[in-house]
Design an enzyme around this catalytic site. Structure first.
Site, PDB file in Angstrom:
ATOM      1  CD  GLU A  20       6.634 -16.499   1.393  1.00  0.00           C
ATOM      2  OE1 GLU A  20       7.475 -16.250   0.625  1.00  0.00           O
ATOM      3  OE2 GLU A  20       6.989 -16.117   2.434  1.00  0.00           O
ATOM      4  CB  CYS A  60       3.441  -2.994   5.417  1.00  0.00           C
ATOM      5  SG  CYS A  60       1.653  -2.983   5.731  1.00  0.00           S
TER       6      CYS A  60
END
Ligand code: SAH
Length: 346
Positions: free
Chosen positions: A93, A117
């Site tokens: 994206e 993360c």
């Protein structure tokens, strides 16, 4: 013969490639002008080349531009998010953002991400592969053509860790910077990194004056270890030491990104500690209230956020609360892709 993606090449390499098919240097300039200025991605439409040349180019090269599979537009602020399908069917994206003085594109550097993360949706879906130079560059071209805009600011803050796809990212930046290609000043290009310290040091010697943003998000190793597994490889001291080297060599102010998470890293003490560890480094701290995420972390209250910024400033650190854009279209990284897969975020 397998065709080559013309967007993978540097200007100098293209001149060599064109020579192999007996086309002169000025033909390279013409083709690049069609691609980067006019957004024409089909050799047969390049009308200042002879029909024979167009065929020759089309036999040898192709111009890879991804297809949009989903586009979301914010009703609030024109922020637009694109989900692109790549040649191998994988998706990435990009986000288009409008500011008073710039049109910015947030670009992906990898399909997925290996860093995991805790607050990041891209991390939750894992690493698939690096993007090629052409695939990185094509995101900007595709947006410019679809939306009829001229992007004059690029941030490598989409999916992936740009410094773990170093060579392709650097080549893409050189091409964006090249006068015959995008002709965008390097200071309008930002790399955002989770803190790959050795690569930050390498970047300090890069000849172009790009901007660096570091995703710190914590004030101690104890805290950072809990949300960013990469911290065990590159702990805070090492990241900040690399930032210092970068800053001293380039004379550029470094941006520190700090996601504020309710009840985790948002207290006055955290702000004071953050100011302390950043002492001696010329920085600008961006405080970003955490966006919806797979870990279910929540945003601190407005009061906590403004107080955090105030404390940083009182302790000599420049800081801002990041202006939020596109909150109604999941503008945080990885989220559009997640929704497409039917995974719901909190
Ligand atoms: N890997 C690079 C670039 C991609 S992430 C990096 O870590 O910087 C781009 C930015 O979005 C990083 O600062 C990242 O920490 C942040 N981000 C990821 N998930 C987020 C979330 N849920 N809320 C707010 N920011 C987020």
């Amino acid at each position: 013969m397998v065709k080559k993606n013309i967007l993978d090449y540097s200007y100098e390499k293209l001149i060599e490639e064109f020579k192999k098919i007996n086309l002169q240097k000025f033909r390279v300039d013409q083709v690049l002008d069609w691609i980067f200025k006019k957004h024409v991605f089909d050799f047969y439409e390049m009308t200042n080349l002879s029909k024979e040349m167009r065929k020759q180019l089309d036999d040898y090269f192709y111009i890879y531009i991804p297809e949009p599979v989903d586009i979301q537009r914010s009703k609030k602020d024109k922020t637009t998010k694109f989900l692109w399908k790549l040649e191998d069917g994988r998706t990435i994206e990009s986000v288009l953002l409008f500011y008073p003085n710039r049109v910015s594109a947030c670009i992906s550097s990898q399909v997925g991400c290996a860093l995991k993360c805790k607050f990041c949706s891209t991390g939750a879906s894992g690493f698939e592969r690096d993007l090629s130079t052409g695939e990185i560059i094509a995101q900007v071209l595709a947006i410019e053509k679809l939306e009829n805009v001229n992007i004059n600011n690029i941030v490598l803050m989409g999916m992936g860790e740009p410094l773990l796809n170093y060579d392709n990212v650097i080549k893409a930046i050189r091409n964006w910077n090249n006068k015959k290609m995008k002709n965008l000043g390097a200071r309008h290009i930002t790399i955002s990194t989770a803190g790959i310290a050795d690569k930050i040091e390498e970047l300090a010697d890069f000849e172009l004056d790009i901007r660096l943003s570091i995703s710190l998000h914590a004030v101690s190793n104890y805290q950072r270890d809990q949300i960013m597994p990469i911290n065990s490889k590159y702990p805070i001291e090492q990241v900040l030491q690399a930032a210092k080297i970068y800053q001293q060599k380039t004379k550029n102010r470094v941006t520190i990104e700090y996601i504020a998470i309710k009840g985790f890293n948002d207290t006055e003490e955290d702000a004071i500690k953050l100011a302390e560890i950043l002492k001696g480094l010329k920085v600008m701290v961006n405080i970003i209230p955490v966006n919806p995420n797979p870990a279910g972390f929540e945003r601190p209250s407005k009061k906590f956020l403004t107080n955090f910024v105030k404390k940083l400033k009182e302790n000599g650190i420049e800081a801002t609360l990041r202006i939020e854009k596109g909150t109604d279209i999941d503008a945080a990284c990885g989220q559009l892709k997640m929704r497409k897969k039917g995974i719901n975020l909190k």
